[in-house]
Scaffold this motif. Structure first.
Motif, PDB file in Angstrom:
ATOM      1  N   MET A   1      -4.128   2.843   2.231  1.00 50.40           N
ATOM      2  CA  MET A   1      -3.344   3.681   3.142  1.00 50.40           C
ATOM      3  C   MET A   1      -4.190   4.847   3.644  1.00 50.40           C
ATOM      4  O   MET A   1      -4.900   5.462   2.856  1.00 50.40           O
ATOM      5  N   PRO A   2      -4.119   5.155   4.932  1.00 45.31           N
ATOM      6  CA  PRO A   2      -4.803   6.359   5.414  1.00 45.31           C
ATOM      7  C   PRO A   2      -4.241   7.590   4.696  1.00 45.31           C
ATOM      8  O   PRO A   2      -3.015   7.791   4.694  1.00 45.31           O
ATOM      9  N   PRO A   3      -5.083   8.392   4.077  1.00 41.72           N
ATOM     10  CA  PRO A   3      -4.581   9.570   3.351  1.00 41.72           C
ATOM     11  C   PRO A   3      -3.712  10.472   4.215  1.00 41.72           C
ATOM     12  O   PRO A   3      -2.720  11.044   3.737  1.00 41.72           O
ATOM     13  N   GLU A   4      -4.056  10.566   5.505  1.00 44.35           N
ATOM     14  CA  GLU A   4      -3.277  11.461   6.372  1.00 44.35           C
ATOM     15  C   GLU A   4      -1.846  10.946   6.574  1.00 44.35           C
ATOM     16  O   GLU A   4      -0.919  11.739   6.799  1.00 44.35           O
ATOM     17  N   LEU A   5      -1.651   9.629   6.483  1.00 42.29           N
ATOM     18  CA  LEU A   5      -0.294   9.079   6.582  1.00 42.29           C
ATOM     19  C   LEU A   5       0.536   9.476   5.375  1.00 42.29           C
ATOM     20  O   LEU A   5       1.706   9.857   5.501  1.00 42.29           O
ATOM     21  N   LEU A   6      -0.063   9.370   4.193  1.00 44.89           N
ATOM     22  CA  LEU A   6       0.657   9.750   2.978  1.00 44.89           C
ATOM     23  C   LEU A   6       0.969  11.246   2.979  1.00 44.89           C
ATOM     24  O   LEU A   6       2.057  11.659   2.569  1.00 44.89           O
ATOM     25  N   ASP A   7       0.014  12.037   3.452  1.00 44.68           N
ATOM     26  CA  ASP A   7       0.238  13.486   3.530  1.00 44.68           C
ATOM     27  C   ASP A   7       1.363  13.809   4.510  1.00 44.68           C
ATOM     28  O   ASP A   7       2.212  14.676   4.242  1.00 44.68           O
ATOM     29  N   ALA A   8       1.372  13.099   5.651  1.00 43.45           N
ATOM     30  CA  ALA A   8       2.411  13.350   6.661  1.00 43.45           C
ATOM     31  C   ALA A   8       3.786  12.963   6.138  1.00 43.45           C
ATOM     32  O   ALA A   8       4.774  13.664   6.400  1.00 43.45           O
ATOM     33  N   PHE A   9       3.861  11.859   5.392  1.00 47.69           N
ATOM     34  CA  PHE A   9       5.143  11.441   4.838  1.00 47.69           C
ATOM     35  C   PHE A   9       5.647  12.461   3.823  1.00 47.69           C
ATOM     36  O   PHE A   9       6.838  12.819   3.812  1.00 47.69           O
ATOM     37  N   GLN A  10       4.758  12.959   2.978  1.00 42.89           N
ATOM     38  CA  GLN A  10       5.164  13.951   1.987  1.00 42.89           C
ATOM     39  C   GLN A  10       5.598  15.253   2.660  1.00 42.89           C
ATOM     40  O   GLN A  10       6.597  15.869   2.254  1.00 42.89           O
ATOM     41  N   LYS A  11       4.881  15.643   3.702  1.00 44.93           N
ATOM     42  CA  LYS A  11       5.231  16.881   4.405  1.00 44.93           C
ATOM     43  C   LYS A  11       6.599  16.766   5.070  1.00 44.93           C
ATOM     44  O   LYS A  11       7.397  17.710   5.072  1.00 44.93           O
ATOM     45  N   GLU A  12       6.880  15.558   5.593  1.00 49.46           N
ATOM     46  CA  GLU A  12       8.141  15.346   6.302  1.00 49.46           C
ATOM     47  C   GLU A  12       9.324  15.202   5.352  1.00 49.46           C
ATOM     48  O   GLU A  12      10.426  15.676   5.641  1.00 49.46           O
ATOM     49  N   THR A  13       9.107  14.551   4.216  1.00 47.73           N
ATOM     50  CA  THR A  13      10.232  14.187   3.336  1.00 47.73           C
ATOM     51  C   THR A  13      10.240  14.891   1.987  1.00 47.73           C
ATOM     52  O   THR A  13      11.252  14.900   1.295  1.00 47.73           O
ATOM     53  N   GLY A  14       9.096  15.441   1.596  1.00 49.16           N
ATOM     54  CA  GLY A  14       8.985  16.022   0.262  1.00 49.16           C
ATOM     55  C   GLY A  14       8.715  14.975  -0.808  1.00 49.16           C
ATOM     56  O   GLY A  14       8.623  15.307  -1.996  1.00 49.16           O
ATOM     57  N   VAL A  15       8.573  13.717  -0.401  1.00 50.37           N
ATOM     58  CA  VAL A  15       8.356  12.614  -1.355  1.00 50.37           C
ATOM     59  C   VAL A  15       6.865  12.310  -1.444  1.00 50.37           C
ATOM     60  O   VAL A  15       6.209  12.062  -0.432  1.00 50.37           O
ATOM     61  N   GLN A  16       6.343  12.316  -2.662  1.00 47.95           N
ATOM     62  CA  GLN A  16       4.932  11.990  -2.870  1.00 47.95           C
ATOM     63  C   GLN A  16       4.780  10.499  -3.153  1.00 47.95           C
ATOM     64  O   GLN A  16       5.547   9.928  -3.930  1.00 47.95           O
ATOM     65  N   VAL A  17       3.790   9.877  -2.519  1.00 44.78           N
ATOM     66  CA  VAL A  17       3.503   8.454  -2.734  1.00 44.78           C
ATOM     67  C   VAL A  17       2.257   8.339  -3.604  1.00 44.78           C
ATOM     68  O   VAL A  17       1.209   8.875  -3.277  1.00 44.78           O
ATOM     69  N   ARG A  18       2.389   7.623  -4.713  1.00 47.18           N
ATOM     70  CA  ARG A  18       1.243   7.341  -5.575  1.00 47.18           C
ATOM     71  C   ARG A  18       0.913   5.858  -5.476  1.00 47.18           C
ATOM     72  O   ARG A  18       1.811   5.030  -5.416  1.00 47.18           O
ATOM     73  N   GLU A  19      -0.365   5.560  -5.500  1.00 49.69           N
ATOM     74  CA  GLU A  19      -0.812   4.182  -5.294  1.00 49.69           C
ATOM     75  C   GLU A  19      -1.394   3.583  -6.581  1.00 49.69           C
ATOM     76  O   GLU A  19      -2.102   4.260  -7.325  1.00 49.69           O
ATOM     77  N   LEU A  20      -1.100   2.308  -6.798  1.00 46.42           N
ATOM     78  CA  LEU A  20      -1.662   1.555  -7.908  1.00 46.42           C
ATOM     79  C   LEU A  20      -2.423   0.381  -7.308  1.00 46.42           C
ATOM     80  O   LEU A  20      -1.864  -0.395  -6.525  1.00 46.42           O
ATOM     81  N   TYR A  21      -3.685   0.246  -7.672  1.00 49.11           N
ATOM     82  CA  TYR A  21      -4.532  -0.791  -7.080  1.00 49.11           C
ATOM     83  C   TYR A  21      -4.698  -1.962  -8.040  1.00 49.11           C
ATOM     84  O   TYR A  21      -4.587  -1.807  -9.260  1.00 49.11           O
ATOM     85  N   TYR A  22      -4.986  -3.128  -7.474  1.00 49.77           N
ATOM     86  CA  TYR A  22      -5.263  -4.318  -8.281  1.00 49.77           C
ATOM     87  C   TYR A  22      -6.385  -5.078  -7.604  1.00 49.77           C
ATOM     88  O   TYR A  22      -6.628  -4.942  -6.397  1.00 49.77           O
ATOM     89  N   SER A  23      -7.097  -5.902  -8.387  1.00 54.75           N
ATOM     90  CA  SER A  23      -8.307  -6.555  -7.877  1.00 54.75           C
ATOM     91  C   SER A  23      -8.022  -7.862  -7.160  1.00 54.75           C
ATOM     92  O   SER A  23      -8.856  -8.348  -6.402  1.00 54.75           O
ATOM     93  N   SER A  24      -6.869  -8.472  -7.405  1.00 56.71           N
ATOM     94  CA  SER A  24      -6.541  -9.745  -6.763  1.00 56.71           C
ATOM     95  C   SER A  24      -5.040  -9.971  -6.843  1.00 56.71           C
ATOM     96  O   SER A  24      -4.335  -9.327  -7.635  1.00 56.71           O
ATOM     97  N   ASP A  25      -4.552 -10.905  -6.025  1.00 52.98           N
ATOM     98  CA  ASP A  25      -3.133 -11.257  -6.094  1.00 52.98           C
ATOM     99  C   ASP A  25      -2.772 -11.786  -7.474  1.00 52.98           C
ATOM    100  O   ASP A  25      -1.666 -11.554  -7.980  1.00 52.98           O
ATOM    101  N   GLU A  26      -3.703 -12.487  -8.111  1.00 54.63           N
ATOM    102  CA  GLU A  26      -3.427 -13.062  -9.423  1.00 54.63           C
ATOM    103  C   GLU A  26      -3.265 -11.973 -10.479  1.00 54.63           C
ATOM    104  O   GLU A  26      -2.393 -12.054 -11.354  1.00 54.63           O
TER     105      GLU A  26
END
Length: 312
Positions: A1-26
């Motif tokens: 996700m573009p960091p600026e998108l997450l920042d804009a969403f938090q600024k607009e809603t007050g909701v923070q988005v945290r991301e969890l990554y994985y190496s493959s669909d499996e």
């Protein structure tokens, strides 16, 4: 996700988005099987995997009334994976092909055979995605079979091709997609890669090129869906709808160098992005593209067993 998108969403809603990554669909599927999605709110996944999350109820049915921008999504991509319709919202789509260093090959690759039966100088210079669907799917295509082949002899033949390729493989993994990429550093010369990531590497180093092999490619669609056990379903829908706004969908598409499933982005995307054939492939590539279908447990078991053995 573009960091600026997450920042804009938090600024607009007050909701923070945290991301969890994985190496493959499996590996992501293993995580969901272990946790049932507890602690997660949203999943982004390719449609071929997302449809497998519906029956065990890892993802919840969408609430369209909470998604006023849902009509922005192109109906074609919405229906691409029928089992996912009503559960996931398409964000991006793309293909898989070969990323390569144009300055380190006697001639550029044009087919999957160039990848699976490489030049003798490429020992330990190739990287294959650590995912049996992609590895076997593209090996099957290289042999002239369907990537969804159910004939066990054809699957075994693909396994033999992968075994023969093994001396040329530096690793079964996905290349880094930043300035430290193994392709940019020259540690590898060819890699199985998704088109947008290759485009991103090309921007960092023009010597990295991408080709959609002549035999065909996988056409995938990334969806976002709400986790069944989410404790924040209203906020999850709010974030999905935020991503569906034309300007935000365009920002996501250009940041990741992938084609948007959002038909309202056309006027927001740059001409350079829209006219890049590696992002929006020409007709001859699309005509030979296919999606992954559901395969039988017997074929899946054989494929997984062979891939584990090859990687040892």
């Amino acid at each position: 996700m573009p960091p600026e998108l997450l920042d804009a969403f938090q600024k607009e809603t007050g909701v923070q988005v945290r991301e969890l990554y994985y190496s493959s669909d499996e590996s992501k599927q293993a995580l969901l099987a272990e946790t049932q999605g507890v602690g997660l709110d949203l999943i982004i996944s390719a449609g071929a995997s997302m449809r497998e999350y519906v029956i065990p109820e890892w993802i919840d049915a969408l609430q369209p009334e909470l998604l006023p921008h849902l009509p922005n999504v192109d109906e074609h991509w919405m229906k691409m994976f029928g089992e996912v319709e009503g559960y996931g919202v398409p964000l991006l789509w793309g293909t898989i092909g070969i990323a390569y260093r144009s300055d380190k090959l006697p001639q550029p690759p044009s087919s999957w055979r160039d990848f699976f039966k490489p030049h003798h100088s490429l020992r330990q210079k190739i990287m294959v995605i650590d995912d049996s669907a992609d590895a076997f799917g593209m090996a099957l295509v290289a042999l002239g079979y369907s990537m969804n082949a159910t004939d066990l002899a054809q699957v075994e033949a693909a396994g033999v091709l992968l075994e023969q390729q093994k001396p040329y493989v530096a690793g079964y993994a996905y290349p880094l997609i930043d300035e430290n990429s193994e392709l940019i550093k020259g540690h590898i010369v060819m890699a199985m890669m998704y088109n947008g990531d290759a485009v991103g590497l090309h921007e960092l180093d023009p010597r990295v090129e991408f080709v959609a092999p002549a035999e065909g490619t996988n056409l995938w669609v990334d969806y976002i869906g709400v986790v069944k056990k989410s404790q924040h379903k209203e906020e999850a829908h709010q974030f999905i709808d935020f991503l569906l706004r034309p300007e935000n969908a365009a920002r996501l598409s250009e940041f990741l160098h992938y084609a948007s499933a959002n038909k309202a982005t056309a006027s927001k995307l740059s001409k350079e992005h829209l006219e890049n054939p590696d992002i929006y492939p020409p007709k001859n590539v699309m005509d030979k593209a296919d999606t992954y279908k559901v395969i039988s447990p017997e074929v899946l078991k054989l494929r997984n067993q062979m891939f584990r053995s090859i990687k040892r």
